[in-house]
Design a protein around this motif. Structure first.
Motif, PDB file in Angstrom:
ATOM      1  N   GLU A   1       0.841   7.406  -6.267  1.00 20.81           N
ATOM      2  CA  GLU A   1      -0.299   8.311  -6.429  1.00 20.81           C
ATOM      3  C   GLU A   1       0.079   9.742  -6.070  1.00 20.81           C
ATOM      4  O   GLU A   1      -0.379  10.704  -6.698  1.00 20.81           O
TER       5      GLU A   1
ATOM      6  N   ARG B   1       3.817   1.621  -1.419  1.00 24.49           N
ATOM      7  CA  ARG B   1       4.283   1.827  -2.786  1.00 24.49           C
ATOM      8  C   ARG B   1       3.198   2.501  -3.631  1.00 24.49           C
ATOM      9  O   ARG B   1       3.463   3.484  -4.338  1.00 24.49           O
ATOM     10  N   ASP B   2       1.976   1.995  -3.552  1.00 25.61           N
ATOM     11  CA  ASP B   2       0.888   2.564  -4.349  1.00 25.61           C
ATOM     12  C   ASP B   2       0.575   3.992  -3.920  1.00 25.61           C
ATOM     13  O   ASP B   2       0.276   4.857  -4.755  1.00 25.61           O
TER      14      ASP B   2
ATOM     15  N   GLU C   1       0.834  -1.210   0.000  1.00 23.44           N
ATOM     16  CA  GLU C   1       0.000   0.000   0.000  1.00 23.44           C
ATOM     17  C   GLU C   1       0.866   1.256   0.000  1.00 23.44           C
ATOM     18  O   GLU C   1       0.517   2.269  -0.633  1.00 23.44           O
TER      19      GLU C   1
END
Length: 373
Positions: free
Chosen positions: A315, A310-311, A308
């Protein structure tokens, strides 16, 4: 002539039955009367036990008696609410039979948890009250000899049924107790028939019979609880095994896709083996299952959190780049360079979270500085 002490009423039907409304009404009335009388008796027994020289030895049974009464009273209230003054359909009557014959989960102090049905709880309460009266040597402990012998005979028959339900390895000791009680009861009956004074024999026999019945009921309830906990343990093992495999796959994915990745061991619940049959060992086994569940929660949270993260960083960069592009040619070139480097980091396997975090911080810092001009 009724007993001067509360005696649990005979419960109608069986689990899941559609018990006829008149039988339910009669049972509810009898149970309500039993509850009120037993409450008064327990208050007197409690007062007497406080004055007794061996009151510490009586405390456990007094507390158990009070807790049982509370459990029965609460279940009576639930049945009464479902009864709804007799406005019950077949489905409601079946629910009431479940409330009567289903498990009445009960806990009376550490290590004394068990599950019994409502009739069993009432019968155990009768046995405890009888035992306490005998131990406290209270006056009026059923002076009618014939009635006391009849009650003892009924209690011995209940004990016989309980012994028959025991697992074979546990039956021999209880069978010996039953034989002794039966022999003593026959002796007292014969003496009373011949006109002998049996008052001195009835008290100890009352006490031993009540204790034997109480122990057998508690033992049966404990075995039922153990079986229920074994089923729960097996279900937990199945669930934890499935969760463990899923977390293992998540960990493999995380280690392959991000760096640095967390390093948490994923426990294998099958290493604990099958749930044991002995209550104490089963309690320890359930504690180990709880530890496995907590370890899986920690590992799941850590590995999922890294992915999460990394994402989330990706973003943040994507959100900052359009704002940088609106600031002019120079910032556009910088934005393009930040985006190019971010794409490069994200394309690499595993993704370097340290570099990606730095690029996200650079994008935020540049946006803040550029926006200030």
């Amino acid at each position: 002539m009724s007993s001067q002490f509360a005696v649990a009423p005979q419960a109608p039907g069986s689990l899941g039955d559609d018990i006829p409304a008149p039988e339910l009404m009669a049972y509810l009335q009898a149970l309500g009367s039993w509850r009120d009388r037993r409450r008064g008796e327990l208050d007197l027994l409690d007062e007497a036990s406080l004055r007794a020289p061996d009151r510490d030895a009586l405390t456990g049974d007094v507390l158990l008696s009070m807790a049982l009464w509370k459990s029965v009273a609460e279940r009576h209230d639930l049945i009464l609410a479902t009864w709804d003054s007799g406005r019950v359909l077949p489905a409601d009557r079946r629910r009431i039979s479940t409330l009567i014959w289903g498990r009445l989960d009960h806990k009376a102090g550490e290590g004394n948890a068990f599950a019994v049905s409502l009739p069993e709880a009432c019968r155990l309460s009768d046995s405890l009250a009888s035992s306490l009266r005998a131990r406290l040597h209270l006056e009026g402990s059923e002076p009618d000899v014939a009635r006391r012998i009849r009650d003892l005979r009924a209690a011995v028959e209940r004990i016989r049924d309980l012994v028959a339900d025991l697992p074979r390895p546990r039956r021999s000791t209880a069978q010996g107790i039953l034989v002794d009680l039966d022999r003593r009861l026959v002796d007292v009956t014969e003496r009373a028939r011949r006109g002998a004074d049996v008052g001195g024999l009835l008290g100890p026999l009352d006490l031993d019979t009540a204790k034997a019945e109480r122990d057998l009921i508690v033992g049966a309830a404990t075995r039922t609880r153990t079986r229920d906990e074994q089923v729960r343990a097996l279900e937990s093992v199945e669930d934890l095994a499935a969760r463990g495999q899923a977390v293992q796959r998540l960990a493999a994915t995380c280690i392959a896709q991000v760096h640095p990745a967390p390093r948490f061991a994923v426990p294998d619940v099958t290493a604990l083996g099958e749930p044991p049959a002995e209550p104490e060992a089963l309690t320890a086994y359930l504690s180990k299952l709880a530890n496995v569940a907590r370890a899986l929660d920690v590992a799941h949270s850590a590995y999922a959190g890294a992915l999460e993260r990394r994402d989330e960083l990706a973003e943040q960069i994507k959100a900052a780049v359009p704002s940088l592009a609106d600031l002019g040619a120079g910032p556009q070139e910088d934005a393009a360079e930040i985006l190019r480097r971010a794409h490069g980091v994200l394309a690499a396997q595993p993704t370097d979270l340290v570099r990606l975090s730095a690029l996200a911080a650079a994008a935020r810092a540049y946006l803040s500085a550029a926006g200030g001009h």
